[in-house]
Design an enzyme around this catalytic site. Sequence first.
Site, mmCIF file in Angstrom:
data_model
loop_
_atom_site.group_PDB
_atom_site.id
_atom_site.type_symbol
_atom_site.label_atom_id
_atom_site.label_comp_id
_atom_site.label_asym_id
_atom_site.label_seq_id
_atom_site.Cartn_x
_atom_site.Cartn_y
_atom_site.Cartn_z
ATOM 1 C CD GLU A 40 -2.267 1.876 1.904
ATOM 2 O OE1 GLU A 40 -1.917 2.943 1.341
ATOM 3 O OE2 GLU A 40 -2.631 1.787 3.068
ATOM 4 C CB CYS A 45 -0.967 7.255 1.554
ATOM 5 S SG CYS A 45 -2.048 6.077 2.295
#
Length: 511
Positions: A266, A300
């Site tokens: 990720e 993020c």
Amino acid sequence: ENDLRQLAEQINQPLRYTRATPLVPGYSPSGTAQPITSPQDRRQKVGEWVAADALGVAKAIDNAQGAQSDWDQRPVAARAALLEHAADLLEGRIAEYMALCTREAGKSLLDGIAEVREAVDFLRYYANHARKLMGQPEQLPGPTGESNQLHLHGRGIFVAISPWNFPLAIFMGQVAAALVTGNCVIAKPAEQTNLIAYTAVRLLHEAGIPEAVLQLLPGDGATVGAALTKDARIAGVAFTGSTETARAINRALAARDAAIAVLIAETGGQNALIADSSALPEQLVKDAISAAFGSAGQRCSAARILLVQDDIADKVVHMLAGAMDEITVGDPALMSTDVGPVIDQDALNMLNAHAERMNKEAKLIKAVTLSDSTAHGSFFAPRAYEIQSLSQLKREVFGPVLHVLRYAAKDLDAVIDQINGTGYGLTLGVHSRIDATVQKIAARAKVGNCYVNRNQIGAVVGVQPFGGEGLSGTGPKAGGPHYLARFVTERTLTINTTAAGGNASLLTIGE
Ligand code: UN1
């Protein structure tokens, strides 16, 4: 608010542990301790940590290999129960972990509490899912005289490499998913948040996870991380962090003369928020501020680019600048603080370099004024710039910087194509009250998480499965129904039930 005040009062409580060391049975590190200091005030010592060396890596892998088969053969319900016990323990220690997240990672009090809640959610969600996924072998259809079953097992030894921005939640999510599916785990947390990881691993041991099944190796990526990922005995890696590091891990795993390992990554984002002229400006500005500057922009999922239709752009920019005046940047341990520090000096240097370039190439809309309490920490003033083209943004800027770009209605498709063209595909915010526009954007944008008329951060476990495409990650989505599938291996068991003189089933002997 009262609950928060009570929790906030416990911010200075003594921490349960102040020394983060490798947790590897039969190994003690030879290195010297290094100080852990607070991002908000580098003069404040939180504790110290000791890095693992090559001997520690080798011993951890030996230990895990010895423990793997027994752990995998425990019933999944037993493994899930240990995770649920850990969730209960963690829930009872919210104040302690909030304090730890604030002091070691510079998280605001609310972010600290959200971290603990998310970690608890991951433990319970994966425990529950694992029982459904692996509780019974799946009976498959087949010809008469044959039984076919699909059995799921752990893959082997998993390495969990976790980031500092969600030092408890993402750490716990990776570890819990790998453990409950029958894998031994060696965790290599981000160097900036070793104490949180250490405290979490001790809690999992306290909950009953055996010490050889879950081990901790603090250290840097170049030594500890690299030694782990080049070992032929590693079956998989769960990683959250930068796209560059994910690529390096992928190369290291591929270069081994060994079985092909799984990589669950990720990674970064270059996330946009698109607002057309039907957007409600108040809602838009509120969500843009929270998505761009919340958690000091160190998510993020954070909004980096606000694409605003030209008709409403002047008004939105004006309101944005006004709203930014209300942001309080300072000590994250204070209830009045909205935005705390960035994680460390390196992060600050990167942001300062970006700001220097933007000051030349773009127009500053507003930079928030820092409060007095910021002199000794890694603080960066949240700011917004107006840019002329997306090409001015070369890579992910991991901090509280929002870039505003105007677009004309006729160019909407081209704008979405440009966003897709960055190669990242994590979150997208859409503010519009026109259903056809929302549907068109959602269908065209290659992103993992699209949020309409709300902010684009804070995905909830089990509600908004989280993760991106392309440069943003491999999938499957964390906190989603398919996440655990990558942690298991499938074994098909076929039995001829007409053998042995036509007996319908095998004999049960003994017991
Ligand atoms: C990250 O920042 O590394 O939805 C990912 C969110 C969080 C993002 C976590 N789950 O904001």
